[in-house]
Write an enzyme that holds these catalytic residues in place. Structure first.
Site, PDB file in Angstrom:
ATOM      1  NE  ARG A  20      -2.123   1.320   2.839  1.00  0.00           N
ATOM      2  CZ  ARG A  20      -2.555   2.208   1.933  1.00  0.00           C
ATOM      3  NH1 ARG A  20      -3.833   2.450   1.850  1.00  0.00           N
ATOM      4  NH2 ARG A  20      -1.727   2.859   1.163  1.00  0.00           N
ATOM      5  NE  ARG A  67      -7.929   9.787  -1.408  1.00  0.00           N
ATOM      6  CZ  ARG A  67      -7.400   9.103  -0.377  1.00  0.00           C
ATOM      7  NH1 ARG A  67      -8.169   8.395   0.409  1.00  0.00           N
ATOM      8  NH2 ARG A  67      -6.115   9.139  -0.154  1.00  0.00           N
ATOM      9  CB  CYS A  94      -7.308   3.235   4.590  1.00  0.00           C
ATOM     10  SG  CYS A  94      -6.521   2.033   3.521  1.00  0.00           S
ATOM     11  CG  ASP A 103      -2.740   0.899  -6.765  1.00  0.00           C
ATOM     12  OD1 ASP A 103      -1.889   1.800  -6.744  1.00  0.00           O
ATOM     13  OD2 ASP A 103      -3.102   0.285  -5.748  1.00  0.00           O
ATOM     14  CE  LYS A 131      -3.873   8.123  -6.000  1.00  0.00           C
ATOM     15  NZ  LYS A 131      -3.444   7.690  -4.675  1.00  0.00           N
ATOM     16  CG  ASN A 132      -0.124   6.410  -6.113  1.00  0.00           C
ATOM     17  OD1 ASN A 132      -0.817   7.256  -5.523  1.00  0.00           O
ATOM     18  ND2 ASN A 132      -0.509   5.171  -6.302  1.00  0.00           N
TER      19      ASN A 132
END
Ligand code: EPZ
Length: 421
Positions: free
Chosen positions: A123, A400, A118, A308, A22-23
Site C-alpha cells: 500500500r 469495518r 496491511c 474487492d 464505505k469507500n
C-alpha cells in the site's frame, strides 16, 4: 473477539437493503477540510471505518457529528487545531491518508503518517506524492510521516498517473479544487466512488469535468462552500449480497442496487449461470437452473471486475462445475481467504497472483479465520451452502465494511448468528 456462526441450509428469499458506500464516504468526509462551511452527508453507512474517520477529523479540530443512528454525518472545519494525522489512526485505516490533499490545499501544510502495509499489500503512496508535488507541494518523508507544505498555495498542473490509483486520484482532485489554474489528471481512476466525490465537490462549488473517465480536468477556485450530499450505494456490499442467493439458491432483491455500479461483475455472474434482473427498487438475483458454471476472473480498475469482490466470487466458484482461474492484478497478497476455504473442503491452488479453483460438490462447515475485510465475508458466504456449521473468528474485520451483516442475511432466511467472545 466475536465470531459469526453460519449453518448451511436452504435457499434464501427476500430483500436486503444496500447501504451507502464505505469507500465513497471515506473520501467524502475529508472534503469537509476544503471549506469553512458545513458539509452534511446523508445515506452514510454505519461502520467502524466511518467512526475512525470521524475520530481523525475531530483530532484535527473539525466538528464531525454522527446523527440519525449514523446515517447522517454533519461536519465542519471552520478552525482546525492540527494538521497531523497520527500513525495510530492511519495504520488502522489507510483511507486516513485522504486528509493529505485537502489539508495542503486549504491549510498549506500537513503531517500525515505513512499507513504502513496491511494484510493485502504494501500500500505505498508514491502516486499520491507524485501528484501533489506536481501541484507544487513540498513533501518530505521523515520519521514515518509525510511532512507536506505549500506556503504559497498550489498551482494547477498536468498530472499523468502511471496507475489508475483510486486514493491518489481522490487526493489529487481534492487538492486541485483550490489550486490556482487548471489541472488535468490523466489515467485517473474511474470508480463510482470518484464520480460521487466529484459530484459532492461540484455541489461545494468546485469546477471539475470528466469524472468517470480517465481524464479529469479541474479549474481551481478561491474557496468552496458547504453542501449536503447523499452517499452513493455501496457496489461492493451489493455484489457481496448478490452472491448469497447465487451460492445458497433462492431469490433475493438487493434494494438500492444499480446495474451500472456492477457491470463487469454481473457479466461474470451471467456466465456462471446466475440471473440478475433490474427491478423498480434494485436488483433481483437468482440461480438460473442447476449448478453454477466455472468462470475465469481477472481483477482490474473500474469498469473491470473489482478486486474487492474477488474473495466473494471465489467463495461461489468453490462449488461451480469445472475449474476457474482467478487473476488478482491489483494487490499483491489478496488470496488469504483461499487456505480458509480449503479448510472447508475447497480445492484451490494459489501461485503468486493466480488462483485455480476446481469446483467440488459441496463444502463442509469448519472453524475458519477472517484475515481482512473482504476475506471475512467470503467465508460467511461459503458457509451459507456448506454442510454443517462454519465458525468465522476475528469478525472485527467485518465490522469495518459491512453494517448489520447478520441482520441482513437472517432477513432472507440464512441461519447466521453472532457469538460474543
Ligand atoms: C481503494 O484503495 C479502496 N479503499 C480499496 O478497498 C480498493 O481495493 C482499492 O481502492 C482498489 O479498488 C478505499 O477506497 C478506502 P489504489 P486504494 O490506490 O485507494 C497501488 C476495501 O476492501 N498503489 O487504487 O488504496 C497499491 O499498492 C478496500 O474496501 C501504488 O503503487 O487503492 C495497489 O496495489 C481494500 N502507489 C494498487 O495501486 C500509490 O501511490 C491499487 O491501489 C497508490 C496505490
Amino acid at each position: 473477539m466475536d465470531s459469526i456462526v453460519v449453518t448451511g441450509g436452504g435457499e434464501l428469499r427476500g430483500e436486503i437493503p444496500i447501504a451507502g458506500a464505505k469507500n465513497a464516504c471515506l473520501a467524502l468526509m475529508p472534503a469537509t477540510l476544503l471549506s469553512e462551511e458545513p458539509l452534511t452527508l446523508t445515506n452514510a453507512p454505519r461502520l467502524s471505518d466511518i467512526k475512525t474517520m470521524t475520530t481523525l477529523l475531530q483530532s484535527l479540530g473539525a466538528e464531525a457529528a454522527s446523527l440519525q443512528d449514523g446515517q447522517v454525518l454533519a461536519m465542519s472545519s471552520h478552525d482546525l487545531t492540527s494538521t497531523r494525522a497520527d500513525y495510530d489512526i492511519v495504520r488502522k485505516m489507510r483511507a486516513s491518508n485522504l486528509v493529505l490533499g485537502p489539508l495542503i490545499a486549504r491549510h498549506g501544510h500537513a503531517e500525515v503518517s505513512l499507513p504502513g502495509g496491511c494484510a493485502i499489500g504494501a500500500r505505498p503512496m508514491d502516486l499520491h506524492i507524485f501528484g501533489l508535488e506536481k501541484l507544487g507541494a513540498e513533501i518530505d518523508l521523515r520519521d514515518g510521516y509525510l511532512h507536506a507544505k505549500a506556503p504559497n498555495g498550489l498551482k494547477g498542473a498536468e498530472i499523468p498517473l502511471t496507475f489508475a490509483s483510486v486514493g491518489a486520484t481522490e487526493n489529487i482532485v481534492m487538492a486541485a479544487t483550490l489550486a490556482k489554474g487548471t489541472t488535468v489528471l490523466t489515467n485517473a481512476a474511474r470508480e463510482p466512488e470518484i464520480v460521487d466525490l466529484v459530484q459532492c465537490l461540484r455541489a461545494m462549488g468546485a469546477q471539475i469535468e470528466g469524472e468517470g473517465t480517465s481524464r479529469i480536468e479541474i479549474q481551481g477556485v478561491d474557496r468552496l462552500h458547504g453542501a449536503t450530499h447523499a452517499v452513493v450505494a455501496d457496489r461492493i456490499e451489493l455484489g457481496t449480497y448478490m452472491l448469497a442467493p447465487a451460492i445458497a439458491g433462492g431469490e433475493v432483491e438487493c434494494l438500492g442496487g444499480r446495474l451500472d455500479l456492477v457491470g463487469a461483475f454481473v457479466e461474470k455472474l451471467d456466465a456462471a449461470g446466475i440471473a440478475v434482473e433490474e427491478t423498480a427498487r434494485g436488483l433481483r438475483v437468482s440461480r438460473k437452473n442447476g449448478r453454477i458454471r466455472a468462470v475465469d476472473v481477472t481483477t482490474e480498475p473500474f469498469p473491470g471486475f473489482p478486486t474487492d469482490l474477488q474473495a466473494q466470487m471465489m467463495a461461489m466458484l468453490c462449488t461451480a462445475e469445472g475449474t476457474s482461474e482467478l487473476n488478482e492484478t491489483i494487490f499483491e497478497n489478496r488470496f488469504m481467504h483461499a487456505p480458509e476455504l480449503t479448510r472447508m473442503g475447497a480445492r484451490i491452488e494459489v501461485h503468486g497472483g493466480k488462483a485455480r479453483v476446481t469446483g467440488v460438490n459441496k463444502l463442509r462447515g469448519a472453524p475458519v479465520m477472517a484475515t481482512d475485510l473482504r476475506a471475512s465475508v467470503s467465508l460467511i458466504l461459503a458457509g451459507l451452502a456448506a454442510e454443517g456449521e462454519t465458525v468465522v473468528s476475528r469478525v472485527y474485520h467485518l465490522d469495518r465494511g459491512y453494517e448489520h451483516v447478520v441482520r441482513k442475511l437472517r432477513g432472507v432466511g440464512a441461519q447466521v448468528e453472532r457469538v460474543k467472545a
